[in-house]
Scaffold this motif. Structure first.
Motif, PDB file in Angstrom:
ATOM      1  N   PHE A 128     -12.905   1.039   3.600  1.00 31.49           N
ATOM      2  CA  PHE A 128     -13.913   2.092   3.551  1.00 31.49           C
ATOM      3  C   PHE A 128     -13.452   3.319   2.755  1.00 31.49           C
ATOM      4  N   GLU A 129     -12.187   3.724   2.963  1.00 31.94           N
ATOM      5  CA  GLU A 129     -11.670   4.878   2.195  1.00 31.94           C
ATOM      6  C   GLU A 129     -11.573   4.533   0.717  1.00 31.94           C
ATOM      7  N   ASP A 130     -11.151   3.297   0.443  1.00 27.62           N
ATOM      8  CA  ASP A 130     -11.027   2.847  -0.947  1.00 27.62           C
ATOM      9  C   ASP A 130     -12.380   2.916  -1.666  1.00 27.62           C
ATOM     10  N   LEU A 131     -13.423   2.604  -0.933  1.00 25.98           N
ATOM     11  CA  LEU A 131     -14.770   2.657  -1.515  1.00 25.98           C
ATOM     12  C   LEU A 131     -15.102   4.077  -1.954  1.00 25.98           C
ATOM     13  N   GLN A 132     -14.769   5.047  -1.117  1.00 30.13           N
ATOM     14  CA  GLN A 132     -15.031   6.451  -1.485  1.00 30.13           C
ATOM     15  C   GLN A 132     -14.234   6.839  -2.727  1.00 30.13           C
ATOM     16  N   THR A 133     -13.014   6.325  -2.825  1.00 26.92           N
ATOM     17  CA  THR A 133     -12.161   6.603  -3.989  1.00 26.92           C
ATOM     18  C   THR A 133     -12.826   6.117  -5.274  1.00 26.92           C
ATOM     19  N   GLY A 189      -8.644  -7.153 -10.704  1.00 29.75           N
ATOM     20  CA  GLY A 189      -8.357  -5.871 -11.368  1.00 29.75           C
ATOM     21  C   GLY A 189      -6.917  -5.798 -11.849  1.00 29.75           C
ATOM     22  N   ALA A 190      -6.045  -6.604 -11.225  1.00 33.03           N
ATOM     23  CA  ALA A 190      -4.630  -6.633 -11.616  1.00 33.03           C
ATOM     24  C   ALA A 190      -4.390  -7.479 -12.868  1.00 33.03           C
ATOM     25  N   ALA A 191      -5.424  -8.152 -13.362  1.00 29.92           N
ATOM     26  CA  ALA A 191      -5.276  -8.970 -14.584  1.00 29.92           C
ATOM     27  C   ALA A 191      -5.071  -8.061 -15.792  1.00 29.92           C
ATOM     28  N   GLU A 192      -4.606  -8.667 -16.887  1.00 25.56           N
ATOM     29  CA  GLU A 192      -4.414  -7.924 -18.142  1.00 25.56           C
ATOM     30  C   GLU A 192      -5.757  -7.404 -18.660  1.00 25.56           C
ATOM     31  N   ASP A 193      -5.709  -6.278 -19.352  1.00 32.19           N
ATOM     32  CA  ASP A 193      -6.928  -5.724 -19.959  1.00 32.19           C
ATOM     33  C   ASP A 193      -7.627  -6.751 -20.835  1.00 32.19           C
ATOM     34  N   VAL A 241      -4.531  -3.764  -5.982  1.00 28.22           N
ATOM     35  CA  VAL A 241      -4.322  -2.751  -7.032  1.00 28.22           C
ATOM     36  C   VAL A 241      -3.768  -1.495  -6.362  1.00 28.22           C
ATOM     37  N   LYS A 242      -2.651  -0.993  -6.864  1.00 25.95           N
ATOM     38  CA  LYS A 242      -1.985   0.131  -6.193  1.00 25.95           C
ATOM     39  C   LYS A 242      -2.639   1.475  -6.525  1.00 25.95           C
ATOM     40  N   ASP A 243      -2.898   1.715  -7.820  1.00 24.47           N
ATOM     41  CA  ASP A 243      -3.517   2.990  -8.209  1.00 24.47           C
ATOM     42  C   ASP A 243      -4.997   2.742  -8.477  1.00 24.47           C
ATOM     43  N   LEU A 244      -5.756   2.749  -7.398  1.00 23.21           N
ATOM     44  CA  LEU A 244      -7.175   2.378  -7.467  1.00 23.21           C
ATOM     45  C   LEU A 244      -7.968   3.260  -8.412  1.00 23.21           C
ATOM     46  N   THR A 289      -7.125   5.207 -11.022  1.00 28.57           N
ATOM     47  CA  THR A 289      -6.848   5.018 -12.447  1.00 28.57           C
ATOM     48  C   THR A 289      -7.390   3.690 -12.945  1.00 28.57           C
ATOM     49  N   ARG A 290      -7.123   2.613 -12.173  1.00 28.98           N
ATOM     50  CA  ARG A 290      -7.537   1.282 -12.631  1.00 28.98           C
ATOM     51  C   ARG A 290      -9.065   1.144 -12.607  1.00 28.98           C
ATOM     52  N   ALA A 291      -9.700   1.745 -11.617  1.00 27.58           N
ATOM     53  CA  ALA A 291     -11.170   1.670 -11.554  1.00 27.58           C
ATOM     54  C   ALA A 291     -11.781   2.329 -12.787  1.00 27.58           C
ATOM     55  N   LYS A 292     -11.226   3.468 -13.199  1.00 29.30           N
ATOM     56  CA  LYS A 292     -11.706   4.161 -14.413  1.00 29.30           C
ATOM     57  C   LYS A 292     -11.537   3.273 -15.631  1.00 29.30           C
TER      58      LYS A 292
END
Length: 210
Positions: free
Chosen positions: A147-152, A85-89, A113-116, A118-121
């Motif tokens: 587990f929390e990241d999954l909910q995010t 996910g940290a790779a270039e678009d 990935v720091k801002d999960l 935003t990047r997931a979107k």
């Protein structure tokens, strides 16, 4: 909900012997990054030849030259290939484009990935097939989990399937299942157990019950 077995600390032959014990309980076999580094894409090819009815994921954790690497993994028989996910678009879009050509799927690994949210979107909009939250070995060692990241990501991902990896074991599985990912990835929680087959059967039962 599908179950993926991650093979990380084995050679090809050991990996094949392991999968023989659990093939009826898993949907996807992951050729982990250490195996790819040690054995090359030959590991993917030999696993697919040994178990044609199982899906094989090549955990390449692609960072650049994505089209080329997806093409090579596809030629070796991978059904799913990972990119970071940290790779270039452009790299992620290139991976998706090549995977479409080859009839394969892309899993985006959100490790580090720091801002999960935003990047997931963003990544979801690129047409990837899976988005995976992943607590790596080094953070698992200090007690972190995904587990929390999954909910995010479940809150924001609209198109891709969601996946979770990192330190999942039989006793932590109910918490994971509660968040309803599409794909649960287990490594040592199966391969490191005394009764590999029995553990895989129990984990599969919980996953399939959802």
């Amino acid at each position: 909900m599908e179950l993926q077995l991650a093979l990380d600390l084995v050679n090809i032959q050991e990996g094949i012997e392991l999968v023989k014990q659990v093939e009826e309980y898993v949907d996807i076999v992951e050729i982990g990054t250490p195996v790819v580094i040690n054995e090359g894409l030959r590991a993917v090819k030999e696993m697919k030849e040994a178990f044609p009815s199982l899906k094989v994921l090549a955990d390449l954790k692609i960072m650049e030259a994505a089209g080329y690497e997806v093409m090579k993994a596809s030629e070796a028989g991978a059904d799913i290939i990972t990119i970071l996910g940290a790779a270039e678009d452009m790299s992620i879009k290139g991976a998706v484009e090549e995977a479409r050509k080859q009839g394969k799927k892309i899993l985006v690994d959100m490790i580090a990935v720091k801002d999960l949210e935003t990047r997931a979107k963003e990544v979801d909009a690129f047409g990837v097939d899976y988005i995976c939250v992943h607590t790596g070995y080094d953070l698992q060692a200090v007690g972190k989990n995904s587990f929390e990241d999954l909910q995010t990501i479940k809150r924001v991902v609209k198109n891709a399937k969601t996946a979770v990896a990192g330190g999942i074991k039989l006793d932590t599985l109910p918490e994971v299942i509660k968040a309803q990912p599409d794909l649960v990835i287990v490594g040592g929680g199966i391969t490191g157990q005394a009764d590999i087959k029995g553990t895989a059967a129990q984990i599969q039962k919980l996953v399939k019950q959802g």
